[in-house]
Scaffold this motif. Structure first.
Motif, PDB file in Angstrom:
ATOM      1  N   HIS A 287      20.825  10.599  68.601  1.00 12.42           N
ATOM      2  CA  HIS A 287      20.819  10.822  67.136  1.00 12.42           C
ATOM      3  C   HIS A 287      19.590  11.135  66.672  1.00 12.42           C
ATOM      4  O   HIS A 287      18.679  11.073  67.348  1.00 12.42           O
ATOM      5  N   ALA A 288      19.593  11.621  65.607  1.00 11.40           N
ATOM      6  CA  ALA A 288      18.302  11.956  64.856  1.00 11.40           C
ATOM      7  C   ALA A 288      18.097  10.855  63.787  1.00 11.40           C
ATOM      8  O   ALA A 288      18.965   9.918  63.847  1.00 11.40           O
ATOM      9  N   ARG A 289      17.011  10.912  63.203  1.00 13.96           N
ATOM     10  CA  ARG A 289      16.738   9.958  62.190  1.00 13.96           C
ATOM     11  C   ARG A 289      16.139  10.379  60.613  1.00 13.96           C
ATOM     12  O   ARG A 289      15.460  11.233  60.840  1.00 13.96           O
TER      13      ARG A 289
ATOM     14  N   VAL B  85      21.202   9.091  62.224  1.00 16.41           N
ATOM     15  CA  VAL B  85      22.334  10.228  61.831  1.00 16.41           C
ATOM     16  C   VAL B  85      22.881  11.072  62.951  1.00 16.41           C
ATOM     17  O   VAL B  85      21.745  11.252  64.010  1.00 16.41           O
ATOM     18  N   GLU B  86      24.108  11.197  62.894  1.00 18.13           N
ATOM     19  CA  GLU B  86      24.551  11.907  64.198  1.00 18.13           C
ATOM     20  C   GLU B  86      24.674  13.669  63.624  1.00 18.13           C
ATOM     21  O   GLU B  86      24.675  13.934  62.677  1.00 18.13           O
ATOM     22  N   THR B  87      24.559  14.244  64.832  1.00 20.73           N
ATOM     23  CA  THR B  87      24.352  15.940  64.384  1.00 20.73           C
ATOM     24  C   THR B  87      26.027  16.365  64.511  1.00 20.73           C
ATOM     25  O   THR B  87      26.862  15.693  65.037  1.00 20.73           O
ATOM     26  N   VAL B  88      26.178  17.256  63.707  1.00 20.80           N
ATOM     27  CA  VAL B  88      27.803  17.702  63.553  1.00 20.80           C
ATOM     28  C   VAL B  88      27.649  19.304  63.833  1.00 20.80           C
ATOM     29  O   VAL B  88      26.882  19.892  63.302  1.00 20.80           O
ATOM     30  N   GLY B  89      28.772  19.600  64.637  1.00 25.52           N
ATOM     31  CA  GLY B  89      28.843  21.201  64.652  1.00 25.52           C
ATOM     32  C   GLY B  89      28.103  21.890  65.656  1.00 25.52           C
ATOM     33  O   GLY B  89      27.987  23.121  65.641  1.00 25.52           O
ATOM     34  N   GLY B  90      27.252  21.173  66.413  1.00 28.18           N
ATOM     35  CA  GLY B  90      26.470  21.923  67.557  1.00 28.18           C
ATOM     36  C   GLY B  90      24.977  22.378  67.005  1.00 28.18           C
ATOM     37  O   GLY B  90      24.520  22.215  65.738  1.00 28.18           O
TER      38      GLY B  90
ATOM     39  N   ARG C 124      36.472  12.191  58.585  1.00 27.38           N
ATOM     40  CA  ARG C 124      36.625  11.577  57.248  1.00 27.38           C
ATOM     41  C   ARG C 124      35.849  12.519  56.425  1.00 27.38           C
ATOM     42  O   ARG C 124      35.221  13.573  56.720  1.00 27.38           O
ATOM     43  N   ALA C 125      36.074  12.182  54.962  1.00 24.75           N
ATOM     44  CA  ALA C 125      35.218  12.914  53.950  1.00 24.75           C
ATOM     45  C   ALA C 125      33.929  12.578  54.516  1.00 24.75           C
ATOM     46  O   ALA C 125      33.390  11.596  54.655  1.00 24.75           O
ATOM     47  N   SER C 126      33.091  13.801  54.392  1.00 19.18           N
ATOM     48  CA  SER C 126      31.579  13.792  54.844  1.00 19.18           C
ATOM     49  C   SER C 126      30.694  14.459  53.918  1.00 19.18           C
ATOM     50  O   SER C 126      31.072  15.410  53.670  1.00 19.18           O
ATOM     51  N   ARG C 127      29.429  13.818  54.048  1.00 18.21           N
ATOM     52  CA  ARG C 127      28.160  14.581  53.255  1.00 18.21           C
ATOM     53  C   ARG C 127      27.487  15.009  54.535  1.00 18.21           C
ATOM     54  O   ARG C 127      27.103  14.149  55.553  1.00 18.21           O
ATOM     55  N   ILE C 128      27.231  16.315  54.462  1.00 18.34           N
ATOM     56  CA  ILE C 128      26.459  16.787  55.564  1.00 18.34           C
ATOM     57  C   ILE C 128      25.236  17.528  55.009  1.00 18.34           C
ATOM     58  O   ILE C 128      25.268  18.392  54.049  1.00 18.34           O
ATOM     59  N   ALA C 129      24.038  17.382  55.845  1.00 15.32           N
ATOM     60  CA  ALA C 129      22.929  17.842  55.330  1.00 15.32           C
ATOM     61  C   ALA C 129      22.568  18.750  56.545  1.00 15.32           C
ATOM     62  O   ALA C 129      22.570  18.873  57.709  1.00 15.32           O
TER      63      ALA C 129
ATOM     64  N   MET D  59      23.056  20.635  61.700  1.00 23.26           N
ATOM     65  CA  MET D  59      23.775  19.645  60.540  1.00 23.26           C
ATOM     66  C   MET D  59      23.762  18.377  61.008  1.00 23.26           C
ATOM     67  O   MET D  59      24.117  17.905  62.248  1.00 23.26           O
ATOM     68  N   VAL D  60      23.550  17.462  60.155  1.00 21.78           N
ATOM     69  CA  VAL D  60      23.537  15.953  60.357  1.00 21.78           C
ATOM     70  C   VAL D  60      24.513  15.214  59.442  1.00 21.78           C
ATOM     71  O   VAL D  60      24.550  15.990  58.131  1.00 21.78           O
ATOM     72  N   ASP D  61      24.993  14.307  59.905  1.00 25.96           N
ATOM     73  CA  ASP D  61      26.140  13.384  59.051  1.00 25.96           C
ATOM     74  C   ASP D  61      25.389  12.412  58.066  1.00 25.96           C
ATOM     75  O   ASP D  61      24.855  11.783  58.743  1.00 25.96           O
ATOM     76  N   VAL D  62      25.335  12.680  56.957  1.00 23.55           N
ATOM     77  CA  VAL D  62      24.587  11.516  56.053  1.00 23.55           C
ATOM     78  C   VAL D  62      25.377  10.904  55.269  1.00 23.55           C
ATOM     79  O   VAL D  62      25.134  10.377  54.046  1.00 23.55           O
ATOM     80  N   THR D  63      26.690  10.845  55.581  1.00 23.01           N
ATOM     81  CA  THR D  63      27.856  10.142  54.691  1.00 23.01           C
ATOM     82  C   THR D  63      27.252   8.660  54.322  1.00 23.01           C
ATOM     83  O   THR D  63      27.691   8.271  53.090  1.00 23.01           O
ATOM     84  N   ASP D  64      26.688   8.085  55.229  1.00 22.42           N
ATOM     85  CA  ASP D  64      26.617   6.681  54.959  1.00 22.42           C
ATOM     86  C   ASP D  64      25.155   6.163  54.399  1.00 22.42           C
ATOM     87  O   ASP D  64      24.822   5.271  54.322  1.00 22.42           O
TER      88      ASP D  64
END
Ligand SMILES: *Cc1c(COP(=O)(O)O)cnc(C)c1O
Length: 388
Positions: free
Chosen positions: A314-316, A322-327, A290-295, A334-339
């Motif tokens: 998960h991290a917090r 929040v889920e990690t993305v990309g290893g 999905r379209a995502s905002r990534i930190a 990277m973590v997914d902060v879309t929500d």
């Protein structure tokens, strides 16, 4: 998020953390991973062990730089809580404890580890002798000096690794001449199945220990490590050697109540970006669904964070998982902060990877290793900040 339900022990002594271990003001705000060590939690865990242990004394295992958490602050904190006995790896660590604790009893679990007996005498450090050869070396030194040298002696009741074997202990004709040169302060043994209370090997080791000690010089007996304190009192003997529990780490397949994790691993957000669905991110090439905002967070495997973290945990941020993305890379994750509410991301907030709410044990399970494997690596790889 960090539970604060434990009682902080009343300090009988003033807590003095050496200045060298206080965070200096200039490191504040640096965007790097940090490990907060909650020394009040360490003291609360020590008090919890004292409440549970029915033997003579609870003592602290601070080997391997206090399991990576930093030997000096942990020792200073435990001294303030009334702990007077410490177990370290070797003479170098023992000297570090001695510098902070002139009156404490200090044992080296690796025995002489190649050092001369006289070095232990000078520092008033007690080696836990690990072999007959070490006993002979210390006895020879003592005979030449005309003194009886304080030692502890490890007994191999089944673990292997270190200590006198049953065969050696039964050779009284050989051992008896040594005793007048050795002032035995403690008999030490360690359980192979400390993490599995029901394992029959424990009973065998307990049986051997009590049998073998009959007829040997009288001295306090130390068998229990952290998990043993949770077993019935016949397992306690005189001295508990407690490491993991002090730091709030579980060491048994049976949950040990009342322990508070003292660690908190976090990193700061360096940058936030929006990506379209289908983009692939990181070395792992994770494809966004999905379209995502990534930190992007300043933390990675160089900080001891295992790559498996990204696959199962998960991290917090604040209270949001929040889920990690990309290893997980060397020092970036990277973590997914879309929500997340964008307002909660202002000011480069910190992202928590481990703490009392995200404890080590599930991660260790996912990595198929002991929690201390991770704790020692994280402690060694991460800047530490102490909360008194
Ligand atoms: C490390 C160690 C301990 C402490 O064990 P924990 O499970 O961390 O409490 C005790 N005894 C010996 C011999 C050890 O090597």
């Amino acid at each position: 998020m960090t539970p604060r339900s434990y009682q902080v022990a009343v300090l009988p002594h003033e807590l003095v953390i050496p200045d060298a271990f206080r965070p200096s003001p200039k490191v504040e705000g640096i965007a790097e991973a940090r490990l907060d060590v909650d020394l009040a939690a360490v003291r609360a865990n020590f008090a919890e062990m004292r409440r549970r242990f029915t033997g003579r004394s609870v003592t602290a295992v601070v080997k391997s730089d206090a399991y990576g958490l930093g030997l000096e602050p942990v020792v200073a904190s435990l001294l303030a809580a009334g702990c007077d006995t410490f177990w370290v790896d070797d003479l170098d660590e023992a000297l570090r404890v001695r510098a902070l604790a002139p009156a404490a009893t200090v044992y080296t679990l690796l025995g002489l580890a190649g050092r001369e007996p006289i070095a232990f005498r000078r520092a008033e450090v007690i080696p836990v002798l690990v072999s007959l050869a070490e006993m002979r070396a210390v006895a020879a030194f003592a005979a030449a000096a005309g003194i009886a040298v304080p030692v502890a002696i490890q007994i191999d009741t089944g673990l292997g690794r270190l200590g006198l074997t049953g065969e050696e202990l039964s050779d009284r004709a050989m051992l008896d001449p040594l005793w007048r040169h050795l002032d035995v302060k403690a008999w030490v043994s360690h359980l192979a199945a400390f993490d599995q209370p029901a394992d029959a090997r424990n009973d065998e080791q307990h049986h051997r220990l009590t049998q073998w000690l009959a007829g040997l010089p009288e001295a306090p007996v130390s068998l229990a490590s952290s998990s043993g304190v949770y077993w019935p009192s016949p397992w306690h003997f005189d001295i508990a050697r407690v490491g993991s529990a002090l730091y709030g780490v579980q060491t048994s397949r049976v949950w040990q109540d009342g322990l508070v994790p003292c660690y908190r691993l976090s990193g700061r957000i360096l940058r936030i970006a929006d990506y379209a669905a289908g983009r692939r991110l990181g070395y792992a090439g994770t494809e966004l669904t999905r379209a995502s905002r990534i930190a992007t967070v300043a933390i990675g495997y160089a900080n001891g964070l295992p790559q498996r973290f990204g696959q199962c945990l998960h991290a917090r941020i604040g209270d949001m998982l929040v889920e990690t993305v990309g290893g997980i890379a060397m020092n970036l994750t990277m973590v997914d902060v879309t929500d997340m509410d964008p307002r909660d991301l202002e000011g480069h907030p910190e992202v928590v990877f481990l703490d009392a709410g995200l404890p080590l044990e599930p991660l260790a399970q996912a990595c198929d290793c002991a929690p201390n494997t991770l704790l020692t690596a994280i402690g060694a790889g991460t800047r530490k900040v102490y909360n008194e």
